[in-house]
Design an enzyme around this catalytic site. Structure first.
Site, mmCIF file in Angstrom:
data_model
loop_
_atom_site.group_PDB
_atom_site.id
_atom_site.type_symbol
_atom_site.label_atom_id
_atom_site.label_comp_id
_atom_site.label_asym_id
_atom_site.label_seq_id
_atom_site.Cartn_x
_atom_site.Cartn_y
_atom_site.Cartn_z
ATOM 1 N N ASP A 1 -8.585 3.089 4.397
ATOM 2 C CA ASP A 1 -8.809 1.885 3.585
ATOM 3 C C ASP A 1 -9.411 2.275 2.229
ATOM 4 O O ASP A 1 -8.881 3.145 1.565
ATOM 5 C CB ASP A 1 -9.688 0.877 4.337
ATOM 6 N N ASP B 1 -7.647 -6.857 10.103
ATOM 7 C CA ASP B 1 -7.619 -5.603 9.344
ATOM 8 C C ASP B 1 -8.359 -5.870 8.039
ATOM 9 O O ASP B 1 -7.758 -6.053 6.978
ATOM 10 C CB ASP B 1 -6.137 -5.227 9.090
ATOM 11 N N ARG C 1 -3.650 5.724 -2.723
ATOM 12 C CA ARG C 1 -2.708 4.600 -2.540
ATOM 13 C C ARG C 1 -3.030 3.529 -3.568
ATOM 14 O O ARG C 1 -4.182 3.092 -3.661
ATOM 15 C CB ARG C 1 -2.876 4.061 -1.125
ATOM 16 N N ASP D 1 -5.593 6.454 7.821
ATOM 17 C CA ASP D 1 -5.674 5.334 6.885
ATOM 18 C C ASP D 1 -7.161 4.982 6.768
ATOM 19 O O ASP D 1 -7.740 4.408 7.683
ATOM 20 C CB ASP D 1 -4.866 4.173 7.480
ATOM 21 N N LYS E 1 -11.796 -4.332 2.344
ATOM 22 C CA LYS E 1 -10.395 -4.608 2.011
ATOM 23 C C LYS E 1 -9.838 -5.696 2.939
ATOM 24 O O LYS E 1 -10.427 -6.008 3.985
ATOM 25 C CB LYS E 1 -9.558 -3.329 2.114
ATOM 26 N N GLU F 1 -7.277 3.673 -0.573
ATOM 27 C CA GLU F 1 -6.563 2.682 -1.386
ATOM 28 C C GLU F 1 -7.503 2.075 -2.427
ATOM 29 O O GLU F 1 -8.714 1.986 -2.206
ATOM 30 C CB GLU F 1 -5.935 1.602 -0.493
ATOM 31 N N ASN G 1 -5.933 -6.738 4.675
ATOM 32 C CA ASN G 1 -4.578 -6.213 4.852
ATOM 33 C C ASN G 1 -3.671 -6.698 3.718
ATOM 34 O O ASN G 1 -3.724 -7.859 3.315
ATOM 35 C CB ASN G 1 -4.005 -6.642 6.204
ATOM 36 N N SER G 2 -2.831 -5.804 3.233
ATOM 37 C CA SER G 2 -2.039 -6.058 2.034
ATOM 38 C C SER G 2 -1.075 -7.235 2.165
ATOM 39 O O SER G 2 -0.611 -7.777 1.157
ATOM 40 C CB SER G 2 -1.226 -4.812 1.665
ATOM 41 N N HIS H 1 2.433 1.003 -2.556
ATOM 42 C CA HIS H 1 2.672 -0.043 -1.572
ATOM 43 C C HIS H 1 3.294 -1.271 -2.235
ATOM 44 O O HIS H 1 3.005 -1.573 -3.394
ATOM 45 C CB HIS H 1 1.353 -0.429 -0.896
ATOM 46 N N SER I 1 -3.135 4.069 11.786
ATOM 47 C CA SER I 1 -3.062 2.836 11.008
ATOM 48 C C SER I 1 -4.309 1.974 11.160
ATOM 49 O O SER I 1 -4.717 1.637 12.272
ATOM 50 C CB SER I 1 -1.824 2.055 11.485
ATOM 51 N N GLY I 2 -4.869 1.573 10.024
ATOM 52 C CA GLY I 2 -6.019 0.670 10.048
ATOM 53 C C GLY I 2 -5.649 -0.669 10.669
ATOM 54 O O GLY I 2 -6.425 -1.267 11.412
ATOM 55 N N LEU I 3 -4.434 -1.125 10.357
ATOM 56 C CA LEU I 3 -3.977 -2.396 10.928
ATOM 57 C C LEU I 3 -3.877 -2.293 12.446
ATOM 58 O O LEU I 3 -4.370 -3.154 13.181
ATOM 59 C CB LEU I 3 -2.609 -2.765 10.336
HETATM 60 C C1 SPV Z 1 -1.924 0.050 7.878
HETATM 61 O O1 SPV Z 1 -1.081 0.372 8.680
HETATM 62 O O2 SPV Z 1 -3.064 -0.247 8.184
HETATM 63 C C2 SPV Z 1 -1.586 0.017 6.475
HETATM 64 C C3 SPV Z 1 -0.238 -0.259 6.088
HETATM 65 O O3 SPV Z 1 -2.453 0.162 5.669
HETATM 66 S S1 SPV Z 1 -0.100 -1.938 5.825
HETATM 67 O O4 SPV Z 1 -0.498 -2.643 6.986
HETATM 68 O O5 SPV Z 1 1.292 -2.133 5.482
HETATM 69 O O6 SPV Z 1 -0.963 -2.264 4.706
HETATM 70 MG MG MG Z 2 -4.328 -0.047 6.411
#
Ligand code: SPV
Ligand code: MG
Length: 590
Positions: free
Chosen positions: A84, A55, A155, A82, A117, A111, A119-120, A186, A43-45
């Site tokens: 990004d 993130d 994504r 991930d 980017k 994505e 974080n979403s 997402h 996970s990027g986060l």
């Molecule tokens: C991550 O885990 O880095 C994701 C998922 O991309 S989210 O944080 O839900 O965007």
């Molecule tokens: Mg991510």
């Protein structure tokens, strides 16, 4: 061939939904695998959070890849990276695919937002990339992959950016047409309604993946029923860790004692398990070769050492090896010195008060006949523990590491460490092992000891007068592989011949000293080589010896003779007997 990618494809091909959890390092990967998940989301986060940064592509591709690799290296599960937006444009994506694929990663996820980017789940700045641009990235990624199994997941953030279902379908279809192997749709809605709706209108040309962070109430049954192929619990691990760590650390700070929080802590054994310590130990056993692994050190410590003075009171309670020298038994000091030289196979032959000899990591062998026998019998009691090469070290001496280093490097088969300094004073020990050598020591001259190749002509305690002796055997010997074979065979031969008869200076073979066997070997023509030292060792045979040894270790290490202050002069301790007696505490020899 990318086996992890093959495995991921197998998961996609089989019926049912694939359950995946996020991680940001090897430890997390082990926990995810241990919990039974089928793949890991790097996970990027999580990775960004583990660095304590947003993130938002603050980290570089290299840092994400390093974290992802640390996950991949310790798990047998396929890892989905991930990535990004691909850390730039399509050219960055090409290099990224090469690097991630070479690292054994099963799949990457790109994505369709703009670089850098965000974080979403952070409001604002969720700008989508033009479809054509993102399609270009997918084409670049698919074209860059080497193995057919490597997967590229596209994504779409259309719902996150607020463009609605139509835009999500439009983009999903374009990415599928560009060759994406799966689609991640997402959503940041607090219920799974738009995911369900997306699936209802999706043409099913590609498997769909979801990340239900904002709609946690959704069940696996619902997702399966809507046709979702993979669910990623992207950050449950790190959020659980942060929650638990925060609570424990706050309580600990308040309580000021670990006791208060211990129930909330994983036992250390669990950490060791996650580090695969058992495997590490097994590998060490199988492969780790230490420089002196083919040596055993045999320390005969079975007899009761006799002393004429106050020392005898101490020796009535313990073997000399367990005499306490300023907080540590003599034997422990010697064992530590030997271990520092890479000598780990240490065999101590016990007898008198043998149960007191209980140091960690040594092997003990009991000479049950210690009262009737002498040192040769003790040494040979340990013969089943002999290694290819062996050191014999008497238990009543202290020595410096340099003697052992020189001895280990000595090329000859049977080498005795000898000293000629006994001639300069009257030793307390009346029973010295005296040696007559082929070449006389250069009395009063400086000498280069390493270049002195000398051999024993005679060795013994009683039949050699001090005036005729050249050296004293200090109680340390090295016996090579062929030397050990010869020693055993001479011993076996003599054991038969001299069973109840005098053997050199001994009244019976059972009462023979090591020197009696050495004399026998000399007489049979086996070269017994002498390695001369002029200092660096001492024996403990009188109270005075003992007191000097205690002083030497009074700083926890041998005193520096040259710089010792007047109270540390080991040759003239200014203290009374009672004030140096460290054995008053019962723990020392227990
Ligand atoms: C991550 O885990 O880095 C994701 C998922 O991309 S989210 O944080 O839900 O965007
Ligand atoms: Mg991510």
């Amino acid at each position: 061939m990318n086996l992890k990618a093959q495995e991921l494809r197998r998961l996609f091909a089989q019926p049912g939904i694939i359950q995946v959890a996020g991680a940001h390092n090897g430890l997390g990967a082990r926990l995810v695998e241990g919990a039974g998940f089928e793949a890991i989301w790097a996970s990027g986060l999580e990775i960004s959070a583990s660095y304590g940064v947003p993130d938002a592509n603050i980290l570089t591709m290299t840092e994400y890849l390093a974290a992802t690799s640390s996950i991949n290296e310790v798990t047998s599960l396929p890892v989905i990276a991930d990535c990004d937006t691909g850390y730039g444009n399509s050219s960055n994506v090409i290099r990224l695919v090469k690097k991630y694929e070479a690292a054994g990663i099963a799949a990457i996820c790109l994505e369709d937002k703009c670089f850098p980017k965000l974080n979403s789940f952070i409001a604002g700045n969720q700008e989508l990339a033009p479809v054509a641009e993102f399609v270009g990235k997918i084409l670049a990624a698919k074209n860059a992959q080497r193995s057919a199994d490597f997967m590229v997941i596209a994504r779409t953030e259309a719902l996150i950016a607020g463009f609605g279902l139509d835009e999500a379908w439009r983009r999903a279809e374009a990415y599928a047409n560009a060759g994406a192997d799966a689609l991640l749709i997402h959503s940041k809605a607090n219920n799974p309604g738009e995911i369900e709706a997306f699936m209802a209108g999706w043409n099913q040309s590609r498997p769909v993946i979801v990340v239900p962070t904002s709609y946690p109430q959704v069940t696996i049954e619902e997702l399966t029923a809507w046709g979702i192929k993979m669910v990623i619990y992207a950050n449950a691990g790190i959020r659980a860790a942060v929650q638990a760590m925060t609570q424990v650390l706050q309580s600990l700070r308040q309580a000021g004692s670990l006791k208060a929080v211990e129930p909330a802590l994983a036992p250390l054994s669990r950490i060791f398990e996650l580090q695969q310590m058992t495997r590490f130990r097994e590998d060490e056993k199988k492969y780790l070769r230490r420089s002196h692994d083919d040596f055993a050190v045999i320390i005969p410590a079975a007899g009761q050492t006799k002393s004429d003075d106050t020392l005898s009171q101490l020796l009535a309670e313990r073997p000399v090896a367990m005499l306490d020298l300023n907080g540590k038994p003599l034997l422990q000091r010697n064992v530590e010195c030997l271990r520092q030289q890479g000598l780990n196979n240490i065999v101590v032959v016990t007898g008198y008060k043998g149960d007191l000899i209980n140091l960690e990591g040594i092997t003990t062998v009991c000479n049950v006949e210690y009262q009737q026998s002498h040192i040769l019998h003790s040494i040979m009691t340990a013969q089943h523990h002999f290694a290819n090469q062996n050191l014999i070290i008497y238990s009543d001496i202290l020595f410096e590491a340099s003697i052992i280093q020189r001895l280990l490097a000595h090329p000859e088969d049977l080498v005795l460490v000898v000293d000629d300094s006994f001639a300069n004073f009257t030793p307390a020990n009346k029973n010295m092992d005296l040696v007559v050598a082929q070449a006389k020591p250069w009395a009063g001259k400086r000498r280069l000891l390493e270049h002195n190749h000398n051999q024993a002509v005679r060795i013994g305690q009683q039949t050699i007068r001090q005036e005729e002796a050249d050296y004293e055997f200090i109680g340390i010997a090295k016996i090579s592989e062929s030397g050990s074979r010869a020693l055993k065979s001479v011993y076996d031969d003599c054991a038969g011949r001299y069973r109840n008869r005098p053997f050199h200076e001994a009244p019976t073979f059972l009462q023979a000293s090591f020197t009696d066997l050495l004399q026998e070997m000399i007489e049979r023509g086996f070269p017994v080589t002498l390695m001369e030292v002029n200092s660096g060792w001492m024996e403990i045979q009188s109270f005075d010896d003992y007191r000097r040894a205690c002083r030497l270790f009074s700083n926890g290490r041998p005193a520096d003779h040259r710089n010792s202050g007047q109270h540390d002069n080991p040759l003239n301790p200014p203290v009374s007997q009672s004030s140096v007696i460290p054995w008053a505490e019962p723990r020392q020899c227990g």
